[in-house]
Design an enzyme around this catalytic site. Structure first.
Site, short mmCIF file in Angstrom:
data_model
loop_
_atom_site.label_atom_id
_atom_site.label_comp_id
_atom_site.label_asym_id
_atom_site.label_seq_id
_atom_site.Cartn_x
_atom_site.Cartn_y
_atom_site.Cartn_z
N ARG A 207 0.86 -1.18 0.00
CA ARG A 207 0.00 0.00 0.00
C ARG A 207 0.90 1.23 0.00
NH1 ARG A 207 -3.40 -2.91 -1.54
NH2 ARG A 207 -5.47 -3.32 -0.65
N GLU A 236 -3.13 7.76 -4.41
CA GLU A 236 -3.61 7.24 -5.70
C GLU A 236 -5.07 7.67 -5.91
OE1 GLU A 236 -3.29 3.00 -5.85
OE2 GLU A 236 -1.19 2.97 -5.28
N HIS A 253 0.05 0.51 -9.65
CA HIS A 253 -0.66 -0.44 -8.78
C HIS A 253 -1.16 -1.65 -9.57
CE1 HIS A 253 -3.20 -0.62 -4.82
NE2 HIS A 253 -2.79 -1.82 -5.20
#
Length: 380
Positions: A207, A236, A253
């Site tokens: 993360r 993000e 990601h």
């Protein structure tokens, strides 16, 4: 039954059309109004599912086709008797492939032998545990930091400080937790980033906020010896472009975005919904996965093991293409960059996993046999 689902969840119709009507929406657009008449909500990590969204709605089942749950208000789910499920381990193999591809790229750039490095894995859950197993099977030295598991099990774990001091490569695989006994928000803050040993490589495929992105940028500006691979970012879909410019590899990601992993996540949520509804699962993922374009390779027993490792890993997945696509997206204004980040994920090309790749080995080689087995490939 009315189902509201993130439009980017694969195989939605194949698995869920038989349950009722499916309404597809962009994940970041799913809100309180969208679920006002929904019985089932299917999401990915981009959709925060909160009390404010669900209170007063008929939703009784929430499924996230991801391994993480930090975007779900699990305390509210319990209070409201809402059943939920995630997809633990669904993308673990894809993330391991991403890390291996990144390591091989770094080794090529730096001119180092991966066998001579010490690896630190922070977080030994589904993904980290899989990576640890592969690295150890390759015969590489691995140190592991996982405070929750250490408290529960004891065993051969080390502290994060020891990881920072002793390891040449640090790969992060923790959930994002701002509270509890082992919070991970800004786990690597400025002070810890400054502890990284000379020439260290940092990989974050967990993360974004596990690493203080601003601090990492500042430390990397001061220390040209450090190398970073980032697949996840604070804020993000907005990305710290200045930090991305300093990374050897940057991606949007997608570390776990293998076709197998994404479809596996959908299958796991389908099975959980069947259990919730007390009905048998009639659909199998094995019947839906296409044949991989690279289904089998051949090696001779005299093949150099390091060449074989590089070929098997990067033949299936090479992160440099994703890095190039990502860098091309970091242009224009902030709004354009955010849209481009999501577009790269939405239109991500099919990518398969090393696990299950068939390898024909001509002759006998214990070293190559061990390598094939370590990667999860199958000797035929």
């Amino acid at each position: 039954m009315r189902i509201v689902a993130d439009e980017n969840i694969p195989l939605l119709d194949a698995f869920f059309a038989g349950f009722g009507e499916i309404r597809r929406l962009p994940g970041r657009s799913i809100d309180r109004a969208a679920v006002a008449d929904a019985d089932v909500l299917l999401v990915r990590s981009v959709t925060p599912v909160t009390r404010e969204m669900l209170e007063g709605s008929p939703v009784r089942f929430v499924g996230t086709c991801t391994i993480g749950t930090d975007h779900l208000d699990l305390a509210y789910f319990q209070d409201a008797a809402i059943q939920w499920s995630s997809a633990p381990g669904c993308n673990a193999r894809g993330v391991v492939d991403y890390v291996l591809g990144s390591l091989l790229t770094l080794a090529e750039i730096e001119g180092v032998d991966l066998r001579q490095r010490t690896y630190g894995v922070v977080g030994a859950g589904q993904v980290g545990g899989r990576l640890i197993a592969v690295l150890k099977a390759l015969g590489w030295k691995v140190l592991v930091c996982d405070p929750p598991r250490q408290s529960a099990e004891g065993g051969d774990f080390v502290s994060l400080d020891e990881i920072l001091q002793r390891c040449d490569v640090i790969s992060l695989h923790t959930p994002l937790d701002k509270s509890g006994q082992s919070p991970t928000w800004h786990l690597l803050d400025e002070a810890r980033l400054r502890q990284l040993r000379q020439g260290a490589w940092l990989i974050n495929a967990s993360r974004g906020a596990v690493v203080d992105n601003r601090a990492l940028h500042d430390v990397m500006l001061e220390r040209e010896d450090l190398q970073a691979v980032l697949d996840v970012w604070e804020g993000e879909p907005q990305v710290n472009v200045a930090l991305a410019d300093l990374c050897v590899i940057g991606t949007p990601h997608i570390a776990g975005y293998s076709l197998d992993g994404r479809q596996r996540g959908t299958a796991q949520i389908y099975q959980a919904l069947c259990t919730f509804l007390d009905q048998p699962a009639a659909i199998s993922l094995a019947d839906l996965l296409p044949t991989p374009w690279l289904a089998q390779v051949s090696l001779d027993a005299a093949t150099d093991p390091q060449w074989a490792l590089n070929m098997l890993c990067r033949g299936v997945y090479d992160p440099r293409r994703d890095d190039a696509d990502f860098r091309r997206s970091l242009t224009g204004d902030t709004a354009s960059q955010r849209l481009a980040f999501d577009a790269l994920r939405k239109h991500y090309p099919p990518r398969r996993e090393i696990e299950g790749l068939k390898v024909h080995l001509e002759g006998e080689s214990d070293t190559l046999t061990q390598l094939i087995r370590a990667l999860g490939a199958v000797r035929v």
